[in-house]
Scaffold this active site. Structure first.
Site, PDB file in Angstrom:
ATOM      1  CG  HIS A  59      -6.130  -2.043   1.292  1.00 27.64           C
ATOM      2  ND1 HIS A  59      -5.514  -1.682   0.122  1.00 27.64           N
ATOM      3  CD2 HIS A  59      -5.429  -1.433   2.280  1.00 27.64           C
ATOM      4  CE1 HIS A  59      -4.494  -0.881   0.385  1.00 27.64           C
ATOM      5  NE2 HIS A  59      -4.418  -0.724   1.695  1.00 27.64           N
ATOM      6  CB  SER A  63      -0.963  -0.051   1.189  1.00 28.27           C
ATOM      7  OG  SER A  63      -1.909   0.972   1.105  1.00 28.27           O
ATOM      8  CG  ASP A 100      -7.386  -2.717  -2.310  1.00 27.30           C
ATOM      9  OD1 ASP A 100      -8.084  -1.996  -1.561  1.00 27.30           O
ATOM     10  OD2 ASP A 100      -6.150  -2.645  -2.356  1.00 27.30           O
TER      11      ASP A 100
END
Ligand SMILES: *[C@@H]1O[C@H](CO)[C@@H](O)[C@H](O)[C@H]1NC(C)=O
Ligand SMILES: *[C@@H]1O[C@H](CO)[C@@H](O)[C@H](O)[C@H]1NC(C)=O
Length: 315
Positions: A284, A171, A254
């Site tokens: 995610h 991320s 996600d």
């Protein structure tokens, strides 16, 4: 990004619809509080004081050092250096790990455990300024310094300086890692000493830029994107990388970073070889727990970076 941001977004979304007064208030909030939203380092509540320890995840103490890394601007970053579980089959690889935006490095120890045990790698888990037991306050400039400090620590470590470094970012960590690799590539062109040191990069559920996250993560604030002062322009940085193998791990479920961001990053990547691996059920924050994730990492390392000396993983 994080589930925390999602909650903030949902809470604000409800109160926002159709109210320009609140939108003005929000623009102030977004401008002045965006560091709190982008870097939720107090989530969960004890994340600044309680960093889970390697032993809690069955990483033996002889394999784990707790280290403090000094940055050139005076911060002290808390980090873990984890050694391969079985020295006889150790890979000549150090995974330089950059975490997502919530919690602290302790929560990512289960990942380090697989990397050091099954995949036989060394791992350096750097905790950004303002997170966990690291000093300071996070911002884009600071995190870029922290990433470099992590790489420099490896360069100064007797044990790790002669290993191949693979930069691994989840991320936000993908944005941090991409910037570091761009700068390291430039350094390697100017100084023979660093040539080939960075031997790969792994990106998981990362975004094109913070600005491009706003329309999806925060639809009512679409027109406030210009107020965003944390940029993280991975979309611009990634195409500057030209000669490093890159693995793209994309969770197709996600709910925070739209999977189209990862796909676009893969498409604009000019570095070869580039490998795409999608996790159909990955959300995610649980993509890393999806079946096939570490197999993809192992295949990538074996094919493009460095094989293990021992058995194939998994046994
Ligand atoms: C992942 O996010 C969900 C909510 O979207 C949350 O319930 C869960 O605890 C999170 N898991 C981790 C490991 O943070
Ligand atoms: C490990 O990788 C480094 C960097 O590519 C290389 O210089 C070194 O010779 C390798 N060591 C072993 C034991 O393969």
């Amino acid at each position: 990004m994080s589930y925390y941001m999602n909650n903030v977004v949902n809470a604000l979304r409800v109160s926002l619809i159709g109210s320009s007064g609140i939108a003005v208030l929000l623009s102030g909030l977004l401008y002045f509080k965006q560091n709190e939203i982008i870097y939720p380092r107090n989530v969960p509540a004890n994340a600044r004081s309680l960093v889970p320890q390697p032993e809690e995840f069955h990483i033996p103490s002889h394999c784990a050092d707790e280290v403090y890394i000094d940055t050139p601007d005076g911060e002290k970053l808390h980090a873990f250096h984890i050694r391969p579980a079985n020295p006889a089959r150790a890979r000549n690889v150090t995974i330089l790990m950059f975490h997502g935006n919530a919690g602290n490095i302790g929560y990512r120890l289960p990942i380090a455990r697989v990397l050091h045990d099954e995949l036989a790698c060394s791992v350096l888990m750097v905790q950004y300024r303002g997170y966990g037991l690291s000093s300071g306050t996070p911002n884009e400039k600071g995190l870029n310094i922290d990433a470099q400090a992590g790489l420099d620590w490896i360069r100064n470590s007797q044990e790790l300086r002669d290993t191949k470094v693979v930069v691994y970012g989840q991320s936000l960590g993908g944005a941090v890692g991409t910037g570091l690799v761009v700068r390291a590539q430039k350094e390697a062109r100017e100084n023979e000493k660093w040539k080939g040191q960075i031997a790969g990069m792994i990106l998981e559920n990362t975004f094109l830029s913070i600005k491009k996250m706003i329309p999806s993560a925060f639809p009512p604030a679409r027109y406030l994107a210009p107020l965003c002062h944390q940029i993280w322009p991975t979309e611009e940085m990634l195409p500057k990388i030209t000669d490093i193998p890159i693995l793209f791990l994309s969770g197709l479920k996600d709910e925070i970073v739209p999977p189209s961001h990862m796909r676009t990053l893969y498409e604009i990547c000019r570095s070869e070889p580039k490998v795409w691996h999608e996790l159909p059920e990955g959300t995610h924050n649980d993509t890393v727990a999806e079946p096939g994730y570490f197999q993809a990492v192992d295949d990538f390392l074996r094919t493009y970076v460095c094989p293990t000396k021992g058995r194939r993983w998994p046994a």
